[in-house]
Scaffold this motif. Structure first.
Motif, PDB file in Angstrom:
ATOM      1  N   GLY A  51       1.025  -0.965   0.132  1.00  0.00           N
ATOM      2  CA  GLY A  51       0.161   0.001   0.000  1.00  0.00           C
ATOM      3  C   GLY A  51       0.915   0.787   0.013  1.00  0.00           C
ATOM      4  N   ALA A  52       1.967   1.231   0.418  1.00  0.00           N
ATOM      5  CA  ALA A  52       2.841   2.925   0.986  1.00  0.00           C
ATOM      6  C   ALA A  52       3.332   2.794  -0.585  1.00  0.00           C
ATOM      7  CB  ALA A  52       4.328   1.651   1.996  1.00  0.00           C
ATOM      8  N   VAL A  53       3.623   1.211  -1.213  1.00  0.00           N
ATOM      9  CA  VAL A  53       4.509   1.650  -2.726  1.00  0.00           C
ATOM     10  C   VAL A  53       3.017   2.054  -3.709  1.00  0.00           C
ATOM     11  CG1 VAL A  53       5.033   0.748  -4.688  1.00  0.00           C
ATOM     12  CG2 VAL A  53       6.112  -0.088  -2.661  1.00  0.00           C
ATOM     13  N   ALA A  54       2.016   2.684  -3.580  1.00  0.00           N
ATOM     14  CA  ALA A  54       1.106   3.038  -3.918  1.00  0.00           C
ATOM     15  C   ALA A  54       1.299   4.747  -4.030  1.00  0.00           C
ATOM     16  CB  ALA A  54      -0.191   1.803  -3.925  1.00  0.00           C
ATOM     17  N   LEU A  55       0.779   4.717  -2.978  1.00  0.00           N
ATOM     18  CA  LEU A  55       0.470   5.668  -2.040  1.00  0.00           C
ATOM     19  C   LEU A  55       1.883   7.088  -2.585  1.00  0.00           C
ATOM     20  CD1 LEU A  55      -0.250   4.933   1.621  1.00  0.00           C
ATOM     21  CD2 LEU A  55      -1.650   6.343  -0.759  1.00  0.00           C
ATOM     22  N   LEU A  56       2.610   6.328  -2.722  1.00  0.00           N
ATOM     23  CA  LEU A  56       4.467   7.009  -2.743  1.00  0.00           C
ATOM     24  C   LEU A  56       4.476   7.300  -4.349  1.00  0.00           C
ATOM     25  CD1 LEU A  56       7.174   8.744  -1.424  1.00  0.00           C
ATOM     26  CD2 LEU A  56       8.034   5.750  -2.007  1.00  0.00           C
ATOM     27  N   TRP A  57       4.320   6.433  -4.751  1.00  0.00           N
ATOM     28  CA  TRP A  57       3.988   6.654  -6.212  1.00  0.00           C
ATOM     29  C   TRP A  57       2.860   7.716  -6.969  1.00  0.00           C
ATOM     30  CZ3 TRP A  57       0.286   5.736 -10.420  1.00  0.00           C
ATOM     31  CH2 TRP A  57       0.786   6.187 -11.626  1.00  0.00           C
ATOM     32  N   LEU A  58       1.967   7.397  -6.600  1.00  0.00           N
ATOM     33  CA  LEU A  58       0.941   8.738  -6.282  1.00  0.00           C
ATOM     34  C   LEU A  58       1.261   9.990  -5.740  1.00  0.00           C
ATOM     35  CD1 LEU A  58      -2.408   7.012  -5.365  1.00  0.00           C
ATOM     36  CD2 LEU A  58      -1.992   7.690  -7.863  1.00  0.00           C
ATOM     37  N   TRP A  59       2.598  10.304  -4.707  1.00  0.00           N
ATOM     38  CA  TRP A  59       2.223  11.239  -3.974  1.00  0.00           C
ATOM     39  C   TRP A  59       3.494  11.916  -5.433  1.00  0.00           C
ATOM     40  CZ3 TRP A  59       1.901  14.650  -0.039  1.00  0.00           C
ATOM     41  CH2 TRP A  59       3.241  15.735  -0.232  1.00  0.00           C
ATOM     42  N   CYS A  60       4.421  10.919  -5.360  1.00  0.00           N
ATOM     43  CA  CYS A  60       5.609  11.705  -6.289  1.00  0.00           C
ATOM     44  C   CYS A  60       4.884  11.828  -8.269  1.00  0.00           C
ATOM     45  CB  CYS A  60       6.286  10.192  -6.781  1.00  0.00           C
ATOM     46  SG  CYS A  60       7.717  10.742  -5.086  1.00  0.00           S
ATOM     47  N   ARG A  61       4.432  10.966  -8.259  1.00  0.00           N
ATOM     48  CA  ARG A  61       3.302  11.977  -9.688  1.00  0.00           C
ATOM     49  C   ARG A  61       2.474  13.338  -9.378  1.00  0.00           C
ATOM     50  NH1 ARG A  61       2.973   9.442 -14.873  1.00  0.00           N
ATOM     51  NH2 ARG A  61       0.651   9.719 -14.391  1.00  0.00           N
ATOM     52  N   TRP A  62       2.097  13.736  -8.092  1.00  0.00           N
ATOM     53  CA  TRP A  62       1.706  14.857  -7.516  1.00  0.00           C
ATOM     54  C   TRP A  62       2.276  16.015  -7.960  1.00  0.00           C
ATOM     55  CZ3 TRP A  62       0.406  16.993  -2.957  1.00  0.00           C
ATOM     56  CH2 TRP A  62       0.051  18.093  -2.550  1.00  0.00           C
ATOM     57  N   ARG A  63       3.431  15.560  -7.160  1.00  0.00           N
ATOM     58  CA  ARG A  63       4.450  16.476  -7.155  1.00  0.00           C
ATOM     59  C   ARG A  63       5.365  16.781  -7.784  1.00  0.00           C
ATOM     60  NH1 ARG A  63       4.463  19.680  -2.139  1.00  0.00           N
ATOM     61  NH2 ARG A  63       6.960  19.449  -2.257  1.00  0.00           N
ATOM     62  N   GLY A  64       5.656  15.768  -8.985  1.00  0.00           N
ATOM     63  CA  GLY A  64       6.536  16.217  -9.997  1.00  0.00           C
ATOM     64  C   GLY A  64       7.571  14.857  -9.344  1.00  0.00           C
ATOM     65  N   VAL A  65       8.369  14.408  -8.592  1.00  0.00           N
ATOM     66  CA  VAL A  65       8.992  13.861  -8.113  1.00  0.00           C
ATOM     67  C   VAL A  65       9.560  12.389  -9.076  1.00  0.00           C
ATOM     68  CG1 VAL A  65      10.565  13.021  -5.827  1.00  0.00           C
ATOM     69  CG2 VAL A  65       9.008  14.511  -6.254  1.00  0.00           C
ATOM     70  N   ALA A  66      10.462  12.541  -9.641  1.00  0.00           N
ATOM     71  CA  ALA A  66      11.153  11.827 -10.303  1.00  0.00           C
ATOM     72  C   ALA A  66      11.924  10.589  -9.586  1.00  0.00           C
ATOM     73  CB  ALA A  66      12.151  11.891 -11.946  1.00  0.00           C
ATOM     74  N   LEU A  67      11.422   9.423 -10.040  1.00  0.00           N
ATOM     75  CA  LEU A  67      11.546   7.966  -9.029  1.00  0.00           C
ATOM     76  C   LEU A  67      12.781   7.328 -10.081  1.00  0.00           C
ATOM     77  CD1 LEU A  67       8.001   7.099  -7.558  1.00  0.00           C
ATOM     78  CD2 LEU A  67      10.514   8.000  -6.498  1.00  0.00           C
ATOM     79  N   PHE A  68      12.689   7.536 -11.860  1.00  0.00           N
ATOM     80  CA  PHE A  68      13.636   6.510 -12.369  1.00  0.00           C
ATOM     81  C   PHE A  68      14.545   6.594 -13.207  1.00  0.00           C
ATOM     82  CE2 PHE A  68       8.334   4.446 -11.513  1.00  0.00           C
ATOM     83  CZ  PHE A  68       9.142   3.746 -10.745  1.00  0.00           C
ATOM     84  N   GLU A  69      14.424   9.018 -12.869  1.00  0.00           N
ATOM     85  CA  GLU A  69      16.281   8.828 -13.499  1.00  0.00           C
ATOM     86  C   GLU A  69      17.586   8.319 -13.718  1.00  0.00           C
ATOM     87  OE1 GLU A  69      16.302  12.744 -12.817  1.00  0.00           O
ATOM     88  OE2 GLU A  69      16.499  12.897 -10.745  1.00  0.00           O
ATOM     89  N   ARG A  70      18.539   7.629 -14.047  1.00  0.00           N
ATOM     90  CA  ARG A  70      20.584   7.422 -14.041  1.00  0.00           C
ATOM     91  C   ARG A  70      20.342   8.227 -12.424  1.00  0.00           C
ATOM     92  NH1 ARG A  70      21.096   2.950 -16.901  1.00  0.00           N
ATOM     93  NH2 ARG A  70      19.976   2.443 -18.704  1.00  0.00           N
ATOM     94  N   ASP A  71      21.023   7.850 -11.732  1.00  0.00           N
ATOM     95  CA  ASP A  71      21.932   8.909 -10.020  1.00  0.00           C
ATOM     96  C   ASP A  71      22.372   8.421 -10.170  1.00  0.00           C
ATOM     97  OD1 ASP A  71      19.755   7.705  -8.856  1.00  0.00           O
ATOM     98  OD2 ASP A  71      18.297   9.471  -8.773  1.00  0.00           O
ATOM     99  N   GLY A  72      23.115   7.423  -9.991  1.00  0.00           N
ATOM    100  CA  GLY A  72      24.025   6.428  -9.376  1.00  0.00           C
ATOM    101  C   GLY A  72      23.348   5.651  -7.864  1.00  0.00           C
ATOM    102  N   SER A  73      22.030   5.446  -7.759  1.00  0.00           N
ATOM    103  CA  SER A  73      21.515   5.351  -6.503  1.00  0.00           C
ATOM    104  C   SER A  73      21.173   3.667  -6.460  1.00  0.00           C
ATOM    105  CB  SER A  73      20.847   6.394  -5.575  1.00  0.00           C
ATOM    106  OG  SER A  73      19.739   6.432  -6.685  1.00  0.00           O
ATOM    107  N   LEU A  74      21.134   3.483  -7.568  1.00  0.00           N
ATOM    108  CA  LEU A  74      20.648   1.993  -7.906  1.00  0.00           C
ATOM    109  C   LEU A  74      21.719   1.189  -6.249  1.00  0.00           C
ATOM    110  CD1 LEU A  74      18.511  -0.088  -8.683  1.00  0.00           C
ATOM    111  CD2 LEU A  74      20.180  -0.240 -10.369  1.00  0.00           C
ATOM    112  N   SER A  75      22.477   0.725  -6.903  1.00  0.00           N
ATOM    113  CA  SER A  75      23.267  -0.171  -5.735  1.00  0.00           C
ATOM    114  C   SER A  75      22.531   0.445  -4.566  1.00  0.00           C
ATOM    115  CB  SER A  75      24.541  -0.092  -6.236  1.00  0.00           C
ATOM    116  OG  SER A  75      25.193   0.835  -5.801  1.00  0.00           O
TER     117      SER A  75
END
Length: 304
Positions: A51-75
């Motif tokens: 449930g938290a994943v769904a809420l956080l994804w909706l929050w980021c869509r609303w706030r325009g926060v990028a979640l999947f851009e390459r920034d070296g943080s994956l590992s």
């Protein structure tokens, strides 16, 4: 991407957020424990993080926060997520094996792990002797308040549950260190948290199945409300606030505030379960407050 602006001390907004988080977390352990008769532990944790994943994804869509851009943080994000998921598996399984108060005191050893390990990677986080004294005061208050649980363990307590609580505290501390000392310190709080809840939402249901837990879709109103609170307030709002605080403020000082949570848990028990508020509890609250003041003391300006 420019890293988020950092501050060297806790301001009023940070303190208010920390108090709100600790207050809810103090109630949350009782809530989880009360829900275990209806929902098995790891399944319960998996549902809340899905449930938290769904809420956080909706929050980021609303706030325009990028979640999947390459920034070296994956590992580092996957590492933080693995630590986070394992921590909550330990917490929920531990609550099956010991009382909430006993598990909580072990869980909230996390600031010590942060204070011990983080300066190895971020020298500016090193504590001075007076701040170590503050940590000692706060932890002593927690142990003193919960001393009955150690000297006279009640039904449902076991060393296995205590050990799981201690492991969870270590994992929480390690997660904080990873967030503060790696590329996660340069991403948004939302993205840092997304790694943790997303890995947990995948790993915990798989662990639940491996443990043979029963998945039941018929929940009482209490169970549904409990999971909703754990999801919306706990796994989404409070952990987003916590991650934001760790990224922008000194992590050792932020972590010191978690010592308030066990005290809030006892206060919640007094209000919810009508347990007496003893002079020892009042003394412990004062000792925790003194400890937090010491940890957050800023060094005096040099003379001359």
């Amino acid at each position: 991407m420019n890293p988020p602006a950092r501050k060297d001390h806790l301001d009023g907004r940070a303190v208010a957020l920390l108090l709100a988080c600790c207050l809810f977390w103090g109630v949350q352990q009782v809530l989880v424990k009360a829900t275990l008769p209806e929902l098995p532990p790891v399944f319960q944790a998996g549902v809340r993080f899905a449930g938290a994943v769904a809420l956080l994804w909706l929050w980021c869509r609303w706030r325009g926060v990028a979640l999947f851009e390459r920034d070296g943080s994956l590992s580092s994000g996957l590492l933080a997520g693995a630590l986070f998921a394992t921590e909550f598996a330990a917490i929920y399984l531990g609550l099956q094996r010991t009382t909430a108060s006993r598990l909580t005191v072990f869980l909230y050893t996390s600031p010590f792990w942060v204070a011990l390990l983080l300066p190895l990677f971020v020298p500016v986080e090193r504590l001075r002797s007076v701040q170590w004294g503050g940590l000692a005061c706060a932890f002593a208050a927690v142990v003193f308040t919960l001393r009955e649980g150690f000297t006279h363990p009640g039904a449902g307590a076991s060393w296995q549950g205590d050990l799981l609580g201690l492991v969870a505290g270590l994992l929480w501390g390690l997660t904080t260190v990873v967030i503060r000392a790696t590329a996660l310190a340069r991403v948004s709080a939302e993205k840092a948290l997304f790694y943790s809840v997303a890995v947990s939402a995948v790993a915990l249901p798989l662990l639940s199945l491996a443990l043979g837990e029963r998945w039941d879709g018929h929940w009482s109103a209490f169970a549904a409300t409990s999971v909703a609170l754990q999801t919306v307030v706990g796994a989404f709002a409070s952990y987003l606030a916590w991650t934001w605080l760790v990224v922008r403020y000194p992590a050792t000082k932020v972590a010191a505030f978690v010592f308030l949570t066990p005290i809030f848990a006892l206060a919640a028990g007094a209000l919810w379960l009508k347990e007496p508020v003893t002079p020892g509890l009042v003394a412990a609250l004062a000792l925790v407050a003194a400890g937090i003041v010491l940890v957050n003391r800023r060094p005096a300006a040099p003379k001359g």
